[in-house]
Scaffold this motif. Structure first.
Motif, PDB file in Angstrom:
ATOM      1  N   GLU A   1      13.996  -1.470 -17.006  1.00  0.00           N
ATOM      2  CA  GLU A   1      14.270  -0.833 -15.724  1.00  0.00           C
ATOM      3  C   GLU A   1      13.764  -1.732 -14.600  1.00  0.00           C
ATOM      4  O   GLU A   1      12.573  -2.004 -14.503  1.00  0.00           O
TER       5      GLU A   1
ATOM      6  N   GLU B   1      12.988  -2.421 -10.638  1.00  0.00           N
ATOM      7  CA  GLU B   1      12.513  -1.554  -9.567  1.00  0.00           C
ATOM      8  C   GLU B   1      13.345  -1.726  -8.311  1.00  0.00           C
ATOM      9  O   GLU B   1      13.588  -2.835  -7.859  1.00  0.00           O
TER      10      GLU B   1
ATOM     11  N   PRO C   1      10.830   2.911  -5.623  1.00  0.00           N
ATOM     12  CA  PRO C   1      10.247   4.000  -6.416  1.00  0.00           C
ATOM     13  C   PRO C   1       9.543   5.082  -5.600  1.00  0.00           C
ATOM     14  O   PRO C   1       9.368   6.193  -6.083  1.00  0.00           O
TER      15      PRO C   1
ATOM     16  N   SER D   1      15.325   2.993  -9.639  1.00  0.00           N
ATOM     17  CA  SER D   1      15.398   1.838 -10.532  1.00  0.00           C
ATOM     18  C   SER D   1      16.829   1.617 -10.998  1.00  0.00           C
ATOM     19  O   SER D   1      17.699   2.451 -10.782  1.00  0.00           O
TER      20      SER D   1
END
Length: 176
Positions: free
Chosen positions: A146, A148, A151, A135
Motif C-alpha cells: 500500500e 501512502e 492518510p 492509500s
C-alpha cells in the motif's frame, strides 16, 4: 462360615467418540466465526478539532468534495484541480486515485486532506472514498504493498445544495 466373593469390577473404557465428533464440528465453526467478527477502524480528524480552531488560511489545504453528482478536488492555491462526475450512478474512484497520486508527487510531505461529504452520500461510498484517498496499491520488488497518499483524513459536511464546479465551461472531465 461362608466366604463372600466379590465380583471383580474393571473400569470401563471411556468412550470419547461423541466428544471428538463435537470438537470436529465445533472448532471449524468457531474459527470461521472469528473472521466475521473482526472490525476495521479508520482514524478520523475533524478540521480544527485538535486546537479548537479552524486551520490557518495561509497553509496549503487539499479538499475533496464527495456528492452524489461526482467528486471535486480543489486546493487552497490553485482552486479546482479536477472534476470527476459520477458515471451511471457510480463514482470514479480510479480517476480520483490518479489525481491524488499526481498531487502527492508535487507535495510529497503533505499527509492531510479534508473530505467534504454531501448529505445524500451513502455509507459505502464514503468508506470507499476514504480508502481511496488514504492509500493506493503499489508494486515494490514483485509484491503488492500500500502506497501512502493522504492518510490523515478530516471529515466535513458539504452544503445540501452543493453542485459540481465547471472548469473552463466544460462540466465534466479532469482538471489540470
Amino acid at each position: 462360615m461362608r466366604r463372600r466373593h466379590r465380583k471383580l469390577t474393571s473400569s470401563p473404557d471411556l468412550d470419547i467418540t461423541p466428544f471428538m465428533n463435537l470438537m470436529i464440528v465445533l472448532v471449524p465453526v468457531l474459527l470461521l466465526g472469528m473472521v466475521f467478527s473482526q472490525l476495521r477502524t479508520i482514524e478520523l480528524n475533524f478540521p480544527g478539532s485538535e486546537s479548537g480552531q479552524t486551520p490557518s488560511s495561509d497553509e496549503f489545504q487539499l479538499l475533496v468534495t464527495l456528492i452524489p453528482a461526482g467528486i471535486e478536488v480543489t486546493d487552497s492555491e490553485r482552486g479546482v484541480l479536477a472534476v470527476l462526475p459520477a458515471r451511471r450512478g457510480a463514482q470514479d474512484f480510479a480517476a480520483l486515485r490518479e489525481t491524488l497520486k499526481q498531487i502527492k508527487r508535487s507535495v510529497p510531505n503533505k499527509t492531510d486532506l479534508v473530505l467534504q461529504v454531501g448529505p445524500d452520500v451513502d455509507y459505502q461510498t464514503l468508506i470507499t472514498a476514504m480508502d481511496t484517498v488514504r492509500s493506493y496499491p503499489a508494486v515494490v520488488a514483485a509484491s503488492v504493498v500500500e502506497g501512502e497518499l493522504f492518510p490523515d483524513v478530516a471529515l466535513m459536511d458539504a452544503a445540501d445544495n452543493r453542485e459540481l464546479a465547471t472548469r473552463g465551461g466544460i462540466p465534466d472531465g479532469e482538471g489540470a
